[in-house]
Design an enzyme around this catalytic site. Structure first.
Site, PDB file in Angstrom:
ATOM      1  N   ASP A  19      13.730  -1.162  10.117  1.00 27.92           N
ATOM      2  CA  ASP A  19      13.550  -2.046   8.960  1.00 27.92           C
ATOM      3  C   ASP A  19      14.840  -2.159   8.149  1.00 27.92           C
ATOM      4  O   ASP A  19      15.631  -1.223   8.091  1.00 27.92           O
ATOM      5  CB  ASP A  19      12.418  -1.495   8.079  1.00 27.92           C
ATOM      6  CG  ASP A  19      11.932  -2.516   7.058  1.00 27.92           C
ATOM      7  OD1 ASP A  19      12.087  -3.736   7.311  1.00 27.92           O
ATOM      8  OD2 ASP A  19      11.406  -2.108   6.009  1.00 27.92           O
ATOM      9  N   ASN A  31       4.608 -10.092  11.172  1.00 27.25           N
ATOM     10  CA  ASN A  31       5.902 -10.771  11.023  1.00 27.25           C
ATOM     11  C   ASN A  31       5.838 -12.252  11.435  1.00 27.25           C
ATOM     12  O   ASN A  31       6.718 -13.040  11.097  1.00 27.25           O
ATOM     13  CB  ASN A  31       7.007 -10.071  11.837  1.00 27.25           C
ATOM     14  CG  ASN A  31       7.397  -8.707  11.304  1.00 27.25           C
ATOM     15  OD1 ASN A  31       7.771  -7.824  12.069  1.00 27.25           O
ATOM     16  ND2 ASN A  31       7.323  -8.513   9.987  1.00 27.25           N
TER      17      ASN A  31
HETATM   18  C1  IPE Z   1       7.913  -3.331   9.849  1.00 26.79           C
HETATM   19  O1  IPE Z   1       8.784  -3.949   8.969  1.00 26.79           O
HETATM   20  C2  IPE Z   1       7.897  -4.043  11.157  1.00 26.79           C
HETATM   21  C3  IPE Z   1       9.107  -3.919  11.966  1.00 26.79           C
HETATM   22  C4  IPE Z   1      10.149  -3.159  11.720  1.00 26.79           C
HETATM   23  C5  IPE Z   1       9.118  -4.694  13.166  1.00 26.79           C
HETATM   24  P1  IPE Z   1       8.265  -5.021   7.897  1.00 26.79           P
HETATM   25  O2  IPE Z   1       9.444  -5.420   7.099  1.00 26.79           O
HETATM   26  O3  IPE Z   1       7.520  -6.101   8.576  1.00 26.79           O
HETATM   27  O4  IPE Z   1       7.239  -4.168   7.037  1.00 26.79           O
HETATM   28  P2  IPE Z   1       6.688  -4.404   5.574  1.00 26.79           P
HETATM   29  O5  IPE Z   1       6.340  -5.860   5.460  1.00 26.79           O
HETATM   30  O6  IPE Z   1       7.796  -4.045   4.649  1.00 26.79           O
HETATM   31  O7  IPE Z   1       5.533  -3.478   5.454  1.00 26.79           O
HETATM   32  C1  IPE Z   2      13.156  -5.439  10.183  1.00 23.19           C
HETATM   33  O1  IPE Z   2      13.944  -5.929   9.164  1.00 23.19           O
HETATM   34  C2  IPE Z   2      13.042  -6.370  11.346  1.00 23.19           C
HETATM   35  C3  IPE Z   2      11.757  -7.067  11.431  1.00 23.19           C
HETATM   36  C4  IPE Z   2      10.699  -6.787  10.729  1.00 23.19           C
HETATM   37  C5  IPE Z   2      11.662  -8.163  12.359  1.00 23.19           C
HETATM   38  P1  IPE Z   2      13.353  -6.899   8.047  1.00 23.19           P
HETATM   39  O2  IPE Z   2      13.561  -8.290   8.516  1.00 23.19           O
HETATM   40  O3  IPE Z   2      11.976  -6.546   7.673  1.00 23.19           O
HETATM   41  O4  IPE Z   2      14.351  -6.588   6.858  1.00 23.19           O
HETATM   42  P2  IPE Z   2      14.002  -6.446   5.330  1.00 23.19           P
HETATM   43  O5  IPE Z   2      12.930  -5.401   5.217  1.00 23.19           O
HETATM   44  O6  IPE Z   2      13.548  -7.783   4.863  1.00 23.19           O
HETATM   45  O7  IPE Z   2      15.296  -6.010   4.716  1.00 23.19           O
HETATM   46 MG    MG Z   3      11.190  -5.277   6.268  1.00 18.83          MG
END
Ligand code: IPE
Ligand code: IPE
Ligand code: MG
Length: 230
Positions: free
Chosen positions: A15, A63
């Protein structure tokens, strides 16, 4: 007793890509691109250290609710990742598997996934699982339906083997980068006894030094599994 043992299975919630890009006034997909570079670096490091299995949370079912350009950008990066890394997986004995509902991917991506899974099927040195369009609850529900359709009684063993990670040991270590202290629907059933590490480091900045610190810490951990110290 300390385990003194290397983790056999590490799982990572990758993340922080979006925030990493935002801080640089760049589009979110640039962060995802740099996140893929981190996958290259960290998967190599994990396997070089002798860890057998690496499971990465790349894209959750939730996502899909992100803007269309971001979602299509991630799908495109996933395809490119497979094409670029397949030779390396073959050379290094890495069996590749995608866990999650890939029926939403276009035909080209589905073919790339199926081809990489097939070509690496017999490799046994390491396992790389990518959780893509994955949700822990959906995995549990699917496993329950599978057992029931097959007329198999659910036990902890039959249930575990019906999950996407079927046949693999549970993760010893789960790492979440990006500073949030939550599981976000990752391996809900499988992480019952995992050691969980939360770090504020954004995924594109996650490096070998931090990984080594986590592995060293794990090796000092007393895993009791409900028992008392011997
Ligand atoms: C968790 O990250 C999912 C992945 C790393 C693929 P998210 O960014 O989607 O999680 P939330 O929304 O902060 O819980
Ligand atoms: C994790 O990074 C990757 C996916 C969930 C696809 P994020 O895209 O959630 O990054 P932040 O949390 O918005 O910084
Ligand atoms: Mg995230």
């Amino acid at each position: 007793m300390k385990s003194d043992k290397l983790p056999r299975h590490i799982a990572i919630i990758m993340d922080g890509n979006g925030r990493w890009a935002k801080r640089r006034l760049m589009p979110r997909n640039y962060g995802h691109k740099r996140g893929v570079d981190t996958i290259d670096r960290i998967s190599r490091a994990v396997f070089d250290r002798g860890v057998e299995i690496l499971t990465l949370f790349a894209f959750s079912t939730e996502n899909l609710n992100r803007p269309k350009e971001e979602v299509s950008g991630i799908f495109e990066l996933f395809g490119k990742y497979i094409v670029k890394n397949l030779p390396d997986m073959l050379a290094r004995g890495i069996r590749f598997k995608v866990i999650g509902d890939v029926s939403i991917c276009d035909e080209e991506l589905r073919k790339l996934i199926a081809d990489a899974e097939k070509k690496t099927e017999a490799l046994a040195e390491h396992r790389l699982n990518i959780c893509f369009n994955y949700g822990g609850r959906a995995d549990i529900v699917r496993a329950a339906n599978k057992l029931s359709a097959e007329g198999v009684t659910a036990t902890e063993e039959t249930f575990a083997s019906a999950l996407g990670t079927g046949g693999l040991p549970d993760p010893d270590v789960v790492i979440r980068t990006g500073g949030e202290h939550r599981i976000s629907n990752f391996l809900l059933y499988q992480m019952a006894y995992s050691e969980i590490y939360f770090t504020g480091t954004l995924w594109p900045d996650f490096g070998e030094k931090e990984l080594d610190g986590i592995i060293a810490d794990f090796m000092k951990t007393h895993r009791r599994f409900g028992r008392i110290e011997q």
